[in-house]
Enzyme design. Sequence first.
Site, PDB file in Angstrom:
ATOM      1  CG  ASP A  37      -2.089   0.837   1.143  1.00 26.26           C
ATOM      2  OD1 ASP A  37      -1.995   1.892   0.506  1.00 26.26           O
ATOM      3  OD2 ASP A  37      -3.136   0.467   1.703  1.00 26.26           O
ATOM      4  CG  ASP A  38      -0.010   4.817   0.032  1.00 22.22           C
ATOM      5  OD1 ASP A  38      -0.782   4.581  -0.906  1.00 22.22           O
ATOM      6  OD2 ASP A  38      -0.290   5.567   0.994  1.00 22.22           O
ATOM      7  CB  CYS A  73      -6.123   3.167  -1.602  1.00 20.96           C
ATOM      8  SG  CYS A  73      -4.793   3.814  -0.587  1.00 20.96           S
ATOM      9  CG  ASP A 315      -2.328   1.017  -3.181  1.00  8.35           C
ATOM     10  OD1 ASP A 315      -1.151   1.399  -3.002  1.00  8.35           O
ATOM     11  OD2 ASP A 315      -3.213   1.134  -2.308  1.00  8.35           O
ATOM     12  CG  ASN A 316      -1.359   4.730  -4.495  1.00  6.84           C
ATOM     13  OD1 ASN A 316      -2.456   4.268  -4.189  1.00  6.84           O
ATOM     14  ND2 ASN A 316      -0.551   5.285  -3.600  1.00  6.84           N
TER      15      ASN A 316
END
Length: 586
Positions: A37-38, A73, A315-316
């Site tokens: 995540d991130d 997200c 995700d990013n």
Amino acid sequence: MALSILRTVLAILPCLVAGLELAVTVEKPNIVFILTDDQDWHMESLDYMPLLRKHIINEGTLFDRHYCTVSICCPSRVNIWTGRAAHNTNVTDVHPPYGGYPKFVQQGLNENWLPVWLQDLGYNTYYTGKLFNAHSVDNYDDPLVKGFNGSDFLLDPYTYEYYRAHMTRNGAPPVSYEGQYSPDVVAEKAYGFLDEATQHDEPFFLAVAPIAPHADVIFADPVQFNPAKYASRHAHLFKDYKIPRTANFNPDTPSGVSWVKHLPQLNDTVIEYNDEFQRSRLRALQSVDEMVETLVQKLDAKGLLNNTYIFYTTDNGFHISQHRMPPGKECPFETDIHIPLIVRGPGIPAGHTAGVVSSHTDLTPTLLKLAGSDRPDLDGTPIPLSAEQLASPASGEHVNVEFWGRAIPEGKYGNDAMSAMNNTYKALRVVGDGYSLLYTVWCTGEKEYYDLLRDPDQMINYLGDDSASLAADYTLAGRSFEHLVSRLDSLLMVLKSCKAKTCHAPWTVLHPDGNVKTLNEALHGSYDGFYREQPKVSFSSCQPGYLVDAEGPQEVDVWGDEYQRVTPSGGRQQSFRYHGDWSLWT
Ligand SMILES: *[C@@H]1O[C@H](CO)[C@@H](O)[C@H](O)[C@H]1NC(C)=O
Ligand SMILES: *[C@@H]1O[C@H](CO)[C@@H](O)[C@H](O)[C@H]1NC(C)=O
Ligand SMILES: *[C@@H]1O[C@H](CO)[C@@H](O)[C@H](O)[C@H]1NC(C)=O
Ligand SMILES: *[C@@H]1O[C@H](CO)[C@@H](O)[C@H](O)[C@H]1NC(C)=O
Ligand SMILES: *[C@@H]1O[C@H](CO)[C@@H](O)[C@H](O)[C@H]1NC(C)=O
């Protein structure tokens, strides 16, 4: 594990061996998909994950031109698991009315996404960790998530509290894991699902989505985005780490557009806070790193490693201090959209770096292809994986990036000015032979053009307020700036509302004759008038969601003898008779 006939598909290859047909059994592969995540690429987080390097990067292929298409997200995860662009899912935010789990359900996607399709293909499917935002202790069973044989989801409002996870297992009422470290809890659940999956004969798909290295978020008023928490066993690590001092690190002159260009320079207190913020992220990732090793060891012990694909991505991306920004994502800068993708598995070259351009939209088509299915109705195309496919990749050079709504400042020194809705934009990333460009159009009317071969840190916006003289001297591939921008704008016109085939091959919307497949080909002088006269990407206002009325023209002109105007998502709109020579328009 005994192989059974259930476990296999029979592919009858018509093969003229001594006049006989040869029957070949091909085992469907298992898939383990790890989604952080991130996680950043540009602050070198991969270099701080030695076990990921040992087991996945060194044993697999690193896709070093992989992008997310919407850098936040929930919209990004919906993009990943549906294979559709955010402008086609219309899940564009983290919360209703424009996003979150309720919007995903409302859009009919709960019946129409990867896990459901994989089950239809004979897979058993499992998921643990964070699925989507606004999937909560209140709505987890209203309705239940579809498509998984086993699931254990983190739930809001606790999703990002590292020591207060609440999870729902197979749709049962939420259980609290207060006091336990969330990424470790998710790792244990992943091992459990792996054991469960391997008790059955069918191939399996297991997705594992720990929250690391996301900020620790407390949904108070105001919402607090604190540094990621890490397990105490990792507290001693990386004390000397500093965010790389690249040219875009807290620059002396402002950069970017919209709210970014108004940010004040960071003082030493904030710089040190941000460095520690990033150290916390790297420490949080250590739990994931350990999990990667354990998953690989377990697959190996079960004799399944050679028939399992392991995907690792996030995700990013993430920025901190670049362009003076507080911790966060949501921007079209490389820090936010250019992210890790690593794949190991049968037939995938080990220790290889593949320069193919790919995006999250391509992941579901890639996974479905491994599972034996072809879905040209999706917006992505399968990423080449085998040595053979990588040797002659058919993939394109464009990535369509989009965003609606606001940028969310994280950390203690987030800037209030960012809370405006002025973070709605369309962006186009093109990486081809001799060029690497980012073109953006913002809802504020501002535009950006960065040439990443000359300016990898994206400090020189050739479409900025004071850039006229720079742009006047700029050439690429022998063409002037104006000619380059006109092509990029038209390509973005197509991509911002493309669907399926027109996302795969956007130039064919503009040139149905098939003569243009790359930016280089579109730059030919005979098209100058055609591109100059095209409708341009624009907005009439900044909106928090995909409200078409605010998004300017929706049709493009088509090159040909007859004058046609079409919507990129499909249908022909209007067709005028025009028998002129486009080049006379110059
Ligand atoms: C997994 O779910 C699918 C769809 O409901 C079902 O057909 C399949 O039998 C399940 N697998 C197991 C092992 O229960
Ligand atoms: C540094 O900047 C932050 C954020 O603007 C501010 O709160 C803090 O007081 C400043 N510190 C110093 C020493 O100037
Ligand atoms: C995988 O390895 C096992 C033993 O480790 C072997 O029996 C099997 O044939 C291999 N499968 C493939 C597809 O290479
Ligand atoms: C947002 O953009 C609009 C133009 O669409 C502008 O009028 C407004 O001042 C901007 N707001 C902020 C807070 O920058
Ligand atoms: C996207 O969803 C929003 C919120 O429901 C809606 O207002 C908007 O019209 C939708 N956009 C499109 C293109 O369907």
